[in-house]
Scaffold this motif. Structure first.
Motif, PDB file in Angstrom:
ATOM      1  N   ALA A 147      -1.027  10.054   1.165  1.00 48.37           N
ATOM      2  CA  ALA A 147      -0.310   8.799   0.903  1.00 48.37           C
ATOM      3  C   ALA A 147       1.034   8.737   1.623  1.00 48.37           C
ATOM      4  O   ALA A 147       1.577   7.645   1.831  1.00 48.37           O
ATOM      5  N   ASP A 148       1.565   9.891   2.018  1.00 57.99           N
ATOM      6  CA  ASP A 148       2.851   9.891   2.723  1.00 57.99           C
ATOM      7  C   ASP A 148       2.768   9.146   4.049  1.00 57.99           C
ATOM      8  O   ASP A 148       3.783   8.653   4.562  1.00 57.99           O
ATOM      9  N   LYS A 149       1.569   9.042   4.612  1.00 58.29           N
ATOM     10  CA  LYS A 149       1.406   8.342   5.894  1.00 58.29           C
ATOM     11  C   LYS A 149       1.656   6.842   5.757  1.00 58.29           C
ATOM     12  O   LYS A 149       1.843   6.159   6.769  1.00 58.29           O
ATOM     13  N   ASN A 150       1.648   6.338   4.536  1.00 57.55           N
ATOM     14  CA  ASN A 150       1.891   4.909   4.341  1.00 57.55           C
ATOM     15  C   ASN A 150       3.289   4.490   4.793  1.00 57.55           C
ATOM     16  O   ASN A 150       3.529   3.322   5.088  1.00 57.55           O
ATOM     17  N   TYR A 151       4.207   5.466   4.822  1.00 50.31           N
ATOM     18  CA  TYR A 151       5.577   5.157   5.213  1.00 50.31           C
ATOM     19  C   TYR A 151       5.824   5.404   6.700  1.00 50.31           C
ATOM     20  O   TYR A 151       6.975   5.349   7.154  1.00 50.31           O
ATOM     21  N   ALA A 152       4.768   5.655   7.467  1.00 53.54           N
ATOM     22  CA  ALA A 152       4.937   5.987   8.882  1.00 53.54           C
ATOM     23  C   ALA A 152       5.593   4.860   9.667  1.00 53.54           C
ATOM     24  O   ALA A 152       6.300   5.105  10.654  1.00 53.54           O
ATOM     25  N   GLY A 153       5.355   3.625   9.257  1.00 48.20           N
ATOM     26  CA  GLY A 153       5.921   2.496   9.987  1.00 48.20           C
ATOM     27  C   GLY A 153       7.354   2.180   9.638  1.00 48.20           C
ATOM     28  O   GLY A 153       7.958   1.290  10.258  1.00 48.20           O
ATOM     29  N   ALA A 154       7.928   2.875   8.665  1.00 46.63           N
ATOM     30  CA  ALA A 154       9.302   2.612   8.237  1.00 46.63           C
ATOM     31  C   ALA A 154      10.265   3.517   8.985  1.00 46.63           C
ATOM     32  O   ALA A 154      10.042   4.730   9.092  1.00 46.63           O
ATOM     33  N   SER A 155      11.321   2.958   9.519  1.00 49.66           N
ATOM     34  CA  SER A 155      12.328   3.722  10.264  1.00 49.66           C
ATOM     35  C   SER A 155      13.623   3.763   9.464  1.00 49.66           C
ATOM     36  O   SER A 155      13.969   2.811   8.747  1.00 49.66           O
ATOM     37  N   GLU A 156      14.347   4.854   9.623  1.00 47.42           N
ATOM     38  CA  GLU A 156      15.594   5.033   8.875  1.00 47.42           C
ATOM     39  C   GLU A 156      16.676   4.123   9.437  1.00 47.42           C
ATOM     40  O   GLU A 156      16.855   4.008  10.647  1.00 47.42           O
ATOM     41  N   LEU A 157      17.402   3.463   8.543  1.00 48.17           N
ATOM     42  CA  LEU A 157      18.510   2.609   8.931  1.00 48.17           C
ATOM     43  C   LEU A 157      19.791   3.426   9.008  1.00 48.17           C
ATOM     44  O   LEU A 157      19.960   4.419   8.293  1.00 48.17           O
ATOM     45  N   ASP A 158      20.663   3.003   9.878  1.00 49.31           N
ATOM     46  CA  ASP A 158      21.938   3.695  10.029  1.00 49.31           C
ATOM     47  C   ASP A 158      22.903   3.230   8.947  1.00 49.31           C
ATOM     48  O   ASP A 158      23.948   2.647   9.208  1.00 49.31           O
ATOM     49  N   CYS A 159      22.492   3.464   7.715  1.00 48.88           N
ATOM     50  CA  CYS A 159      23.299   3.017   6.581  1.00 48.88           C
ATOM     51  C   CYS A 159      23.038   3.933   5.396  1.00 48.88           C
ATOM     52  O   CYS A 159      21.957   3.897   4.795  1.00 48.88           O
ATOM     53  N   PRO A 204       0.798  -1.230   0.000  1.00 51.32           N
ATOM     54  CA  PRO A 204       0.000   0.000   0.000  1.00 51.32           C
ATOM     55  C   PRO A 204       0.831   1.281   0.000  1.00 51.32           C
ATOM     56  O   PRO A 204       0.273   2.374   0.105  1.00 51.32           O
ATOM     57  N   TYR A 205       2.149   1.169  -0.117  1.00 53.69           N
ATOM     58  CA  TYR A 205       3.006   2.349  -0.011  1.00 53.69           C
ATOM     59  C   TYR A 205       2.889   3.227  -1.250  1.00 53.69           C
ATOM     60  O   TYR A 205       2.820   4.459  -1.147  1.00 53.69           O
ATOM     61  N   SER A 206       2.896   2.616  -2.418  1.00 47.69           N
ATOM     62  CA  SER A 206       2.755   3.360  -3.674  1.00 47.69           C
ATOM     63  C   SER A 206       2.073   2.456  -4.678  1.00 47.69           C
ATOM     64  O   SER A 206       2.330   1.247  -4.716  1.00 47.69           O
ATOM     65  N   LYS A 207       1.193   3.045  -5.480  1.00 49.26           N
ATOM     66  CA  LYS A 207       0.448   2.236  -6.443  1.00 49.26           C
ATOM     67  C   LYS A 207      -0.167   3.123  -7.505  1.00 49.26           C
ATOM     68  O   LYS A 207      -0.776   4.148  -7.201  1.00 49.26           O
ATOM     69  N   THR A 208       0.023   2.711  -8.774  1.00 49.72           N
ATOM     70  CA  THR A 208      -0.688   3.352  -9.876  1.00 49.72           C
ATOM     71  C   THR A 208      -1.456   2.331 -10.702  1.00 49.72           C
ATOM     72  O   THR A 208      -2.246   2.706 -11.557  1.00 49.72           O
ATOM     73  N   GLY A 209      -1.201   1.042 -10.459  1.00 49.82           N
ATOM     74  CA  GLY A 209      -1.884   0.003 -11.241  1.00 49.82           C
ATOM     75  C   GLY A 209      -1.542  -1.381 -10.739  1.00 49.82           C
ATOM     76  O   GLY A 209      -1.196  -1.583  -9.573  1.00 49.82           O
TER      77      GLY A 209
END
Length: 598
Positions: free
Chosen positions: A185-197, A147-152
């Motif tokens: 749609a930006d809220k779809n990435y709320a559960g993703a955390s930045e990696l130290d990389c 559900p993060y990004s979708k056009t088709g």
């Protein structure tokens, strides 16, 4: 050379040739793909086994890699031998249970004792069953994933297939850009955390720094490549003014980052490593196999990795001027893999040489296997009409070209539990479908007429989807007592046409410009007919949703539409009829009021 002796717990003496034994009590779980399942069930029903390993090199019955197997009942016979069964290349594919020399004939062969090596193997105590399988580290590289990004359909498949593969025991990573469009749609990435990389990749004349975000959800590592070029209004590929001019740059970054992710990201405590199976989707991920072949394997990296190209739509190939090749971060000797020359009729002027780089062509040349999203489309792309200039190349790789029809998420698309529709229903009780139709008419401001045929369309507004055919047919079609609902976005010309048609036919037509997931569910459930007059359709998902919701698909017989919709035959089954929809062809469409298709 060491040999393995398996003996029963009943105090069996080891073979005389063993001088030093180390024994360990273990519970042996049979592995059916090696042919052991039948042996354990047949010969070792008396519980735990003792595995004895010898350190001597001269073992009498273990020459050529054979294993000695004993149990208490066959102590006197000297045991049975597991003789390896090899294929034409010499690789071991199973074992045969045979007596020692002079003891008689083979007890039971591997082929006779097992059912293809894929059955469930029972635990020794008969309590637990384990599905035998080979697992892989799979890396999806895609420009969108729901559900993060979708056009088709690409977003649907890359959002659901990884979850299914993870549930089957594979380790799965999905690599996709982290789009920030400044909307909900930006809220779809709320559960993703930045990696130290943070890594730096060399392309477009310099070093580009990218970051990674990660979310572990439903057994899948969802990895998002972060870069300022992904942060802009619009959709993943463009905005209201057209496609973004730097898409080659944006998706080159994605490919470079996807090649590095399995090596540098310690997801779950350890990296995926080099032995991965890359599933690259469409041209946006097409540089991955080229990079593996040109940048990594010459130095011994990813030598055991394999790549599969999944073509969702051959019409989009990532073609740019030849001068942009130097921006891709590839050595000059690899230009031939991507080099492309337009035919004379497609060039802009007489002095145009037609030279270009074609990212999808590079992927087709370098991948190990090629998949399309339906069997029909796998054939169509090898024809002049459906190959978009790549038909000869694809025909030359026909031996590794296959089609697998897309599936759907039957949990999300389930009329008996769909949270978006007004009333749930099932095949045993269709009364809720009428309520869904009434609710849709009410929400869209159409006259509430349960007996009036309601036709729906959901999809992009472009030439491929046959929107021009609908446009020509609407005036004649709406002369009858029908209602028509359309949901989609795309070509501004067709968006304006939808608005104008709604003003002209206030009681019969509604056009929703844009994409809305709840409305798409409501149209699928509330419509009587779903229209899909696509000129070509690699697979199509809406017809699959429609058939699940009891809505009749009327489709053009091309690609995946022809593969998935069974044309209704009123004369089969003694006149009762059989089929799941109506399949029409271009000349048939012309006869049914689609003048643009003749």
């Amino acid at each position: 050379m060491e040999s393995l002796c398996i003996v029963g717990n009943g105090g069996v003496s080891p073979c005389q040739s063993f001088t030093r034994l180390e024994t360990t009590n273990v519970s042996l779980r049979p592995r059916a793909q090696l042919g052991f399942g039948c042996l354990v069930r047949e010969r070792c029903k008396d519980g735990n086994l003792v595995i004895a390993r010898s350190g001597r090199s001269e073992v009498g019955n273990s020459k050529d890699g054979n294993f000695a197997v004993e149990n208490e009942k066959e102590r006197k016979g000297g045991g049975l031998i597991l003789g390896p069964e090899r294929d034409a290349s010499g690789s071991v594919i199973g074992f045969n249970l045979i007596p020692p020399p002079g003891d008689g004939e083979v007890l039971k062969s591997h082929k006779d004792a097992t059912n293809g090596g894929t059955e469930e193997a029972e635990d020794i105590e008969g309590v637990e069953k384990v599905q035998t399988r080979v697992t892989h580290s799979i890396v999806f590289v895609t420009s969108e994933a729901a559900p993060y990004s979708k056009t088709g359909g690409l977003g649907d498949v890359c959002g659901s297939l990884p979850i299914v593969l993870a549930a089957r025991g594979h380790r799965v990573m999905v690599v996709s850009p982290r789009y920030l469009h400044g909307g909900q749609a930006d809220k779809n990435y709320a559960g993703a955390s930045e990696l130290d990389c943070h890594i730096k990749v060399y392309c477009f004349g310099g070093e580009q720094e990218v970051a990674f975000f990660h979310e572990y959800r439903e057994g899948v590592d969802w990895v998002f490549v972060d870069h300022p070029s992904y942060h802009r209004p619009g959709n993943p590929y463009g905005d209201s003014r057209g496609a973004f001019g730097d898409n080659q740059f944006r998706f080159t970054l994605l490919c470079h980052a996807a090649c590095e992710a399995p090596l540098v990201l310690p997801l779950g405590g350890y990296t995926y490593g080099e032995k991965c199976l890359f599933l690259v989707n469409d041209w946006h991920a097409g540089l991955v196999p080229v990079l593996l072949a040109s940048k990594y394997r010459p130095y011994g990296v990813y030598k055991d990795a394999r790549t599969i190209l999944v073509i969702h739509n051959l019409a989009h190939q990532g073609v740019e001027p030849a001068a942009t090749y130097t921006n891709l971060g590839l050595a000059s000797e690899w230009y031939g893999a991507l080099g492309w020359v337009f035919p004379t009729w497609a060039r802009t002027h007489a002095l145009d040489t037609g030279e270009a780089v074609n990212v999808l062509k590079g992927a087709i040349v370098t991948v190990d296997r090629i998949l399309t999203v339906s069997k029909g489309y796998a054939w169509e792309i090898t024809t002049v009409e459906g190959g978009y200039g790549l038909h000869e190349l694809l025909s030359s790789r026909r031996s590794v070209l296959n089609g697998i029809t897309n599936g759907i998420d039957i949990c999300e698309w389930n009329p008996s539990s769909d949270k978006h529709i007004a009333s749930n229903y099932s095949v045993d009780d269709l009364s809720g479908k009428v309520q869904c139709k009434i609710a849709l008419q009410k929400e869209l401001g159409l006259p509430i007429k349960p007996d009036c045929p309601l036709i729906g369309f959901i999809g992009r507004l472009d030439y491929q989807k046959g929107i021009d055919l609908i446009r020509w047919a609407i005036p004649e079609l709406l002369e009858d007592d029908v209602q028509f609902v359309m949901l989609g976005s795309g070509d501004p010309l067709y968006e304006e046409w939808m608005r104008a048609t709604e003003s002209t036919y206030r009681d019969k037509f509604r056009g929703w410009v844009g994409f809305n997931i709840p409305i798409s569910h409501k149209i699928t459930a509330g419509a009587d007919i779903l229209l899909m007059p696509s000129r070509f359709e690699p697979c199509g998902l809406n017809q699959l949703y429609a058939m699940r919701y009891g809505t009749i698909p009327v489709v053009h017989g091309t690609g995946g539409l022809r593969d998935t919709v069974q044309a209704f035959d009123p004369y089969s089954k003694g006149g009762l009829g059989e089929g799941t929809g109506y399949v029409l062809f271009l000349n048939t469409l012309a006869l049914h009021g689609f003048p643009g298709s003749s």
